[in-house]
Write an enzyme that holds these catalytic residues in place. Structure first.
Site, PDB file in Angstrom:
ATOM      1  N   ASP A  18      45.483  46.095  36.819  1.00 17.84           N
ATOM      2  CA  ASP A  18      45.807  47.279  37.607  1.00 17.84           C
ATOM      3  C   ASP A  18      46.534  46.813  38.870  1.00 17.84           C
ATOM      4  O   ASP A  18      46.473  45.639  39.245  1.00 17.84           O
ATOM      5  CB  ASP A  18      44.520  48.020  37.970  1.00 17.84           C
ATOM      6  CG  ASP A  18      44.746  49.144  38.946  1.00 17.84           C
ATOM      7  OD1 ASP A  18      45.563  50.039  38.638  1.00 17.84           O
ATOM      8  OD2 ASP A  18      44.131  49.126  40.034  1.00 17.84           O
ATOM      9  N   ASP A  20      47.378  49.147  42.275  1.00 14.63           N
ATOM     10  CA  ASP A  20      46.922  49.684  43.555  1.00 14.63           C
ATOM     11  C   ASP A  20      45.417  49.490  43.714  1.00 14.63           C
ATOM     12  O   ASP A  20      44.626  49.981  42.907  1.00 14.63           O
ATOM     13  CB  ASP A  20      47.264  51.175  43.661  1.00 14.63           C
ATOM     14  CG  ASP A  20      48.764  51.420  43.678  1.00 14.63           C
ATOM     15  OD1 ASP A  20      49.414  50.927  44.607  1.00 14.63           O
ATOM     16  OD2 ASP A  20      49.274  52.088  42.761  1.00 14.63           O
TER      17      ASP A  20
END
Length: 241
Positions: A18, A20
């Protein structure tokens, strides 16, 4: 022994990252943009509303702001609000994107072990490309953005797409996530998931192994997170849970 001298015998086929809140400390920048959007609609961004939008696709986050602002569906303009939000996020990203602690070293560790990596983000391609100028596109075998799949996180589509691009099973990959939304997406896709929470608490659950930070991450930690997920899958197949 150090990881530079010792490589565990079992490693995942890929690590799916991932962005953010996991690799980049960009959630505070998104919070600025979303708070300003809420103000444009006459409401304050409460902690509860902000937490509900963490890790969301842009359409889902906008919808939650519209609901909180009491805007009737017929009066909503998600296209205009989406454009405004992306422009504002782009301005904030351009001012500098800080890394999450230990993220650079973790990426280098995985690359050094020869494990392919894919960036899997709910952020749309336009904003992700700006962030990739900081992270380095060269690090990844592929990238998957929220506007490139039928449904973004918390649906499993982004992670299923990442595994498909590499030609491997999702269960053979280790996902690394920070948010409830992203973790739900990864585990729904069948990926054992290393959860490193940032702005919101992630509940324990199947396929989830927790770590407080990426600082000091070793190949043994990656192996344990992945094989721990595989052990759960095997248990489920045997009908014991």
């Amino acid at each position: 022994m150090t990881d530079s001298l010792f490589v565990p015998s079992r490693l995942p086929a890929a690590v799916l990252w991932d962005m953010d809140g996991t690799l980049l400390d960009s959630e505070p920048l998104w919070e600025i943009a979303m708070s300003e959007l809420a103000e444009r609609h006459g409401i304050a961004m409460t902690p509860q509303l902000r937490e509900s939008t963490l890790g969301n696709s842009l359409p889902d986050a906008l919808a939650k702001v519209h609901v909180a602002a009491g805007i009737p569906p017929a009066d909503r303009d998600p296209a205009a609000d989406g454009r405004w939000t992306l422009d504002r996020v782009g301005e904030l990203f351009a001012q500098g994107l800080p890394w999450r602690p230990g993220a650079v070293e973790a990426l280098d560790l995985v690359a050094g072990a020869g494990i392919p990596m894919v960036l899997v983000t709910n952020t749309v391609r336009e904003a992700a490309d700006v962030a990739l100028e900081t992270i380095g596109l060269h690090r990844f075998a592929a990238t998957v953005c929220g506007d490139e799949v039928p449904v973004g996180k918390p649906a499993p589509d982004p992670y299923l797409r990442a595994a498909e691009l590499l030609g491997v099973a999702s269960a053979d990959c280790l996902a690394v996530e920070d948010s409830p939304t992203g973790t739900q997406a990864a585990t729904a896709a069948g990926c054992p998931t290393l959860v490193v929470p940032s702005a919101a608490r992630v509940e324990p659950g199947p396929l989830r192994v927790f770590r407080s930070s990426l600082v000091g991450l070793g190949l043994d930690d990656i192996t344990e997170a992945w094989t721990g997920g595989l052990a759960h899958i095997a248990t489920c197949k045997n009908g014991d849970s």
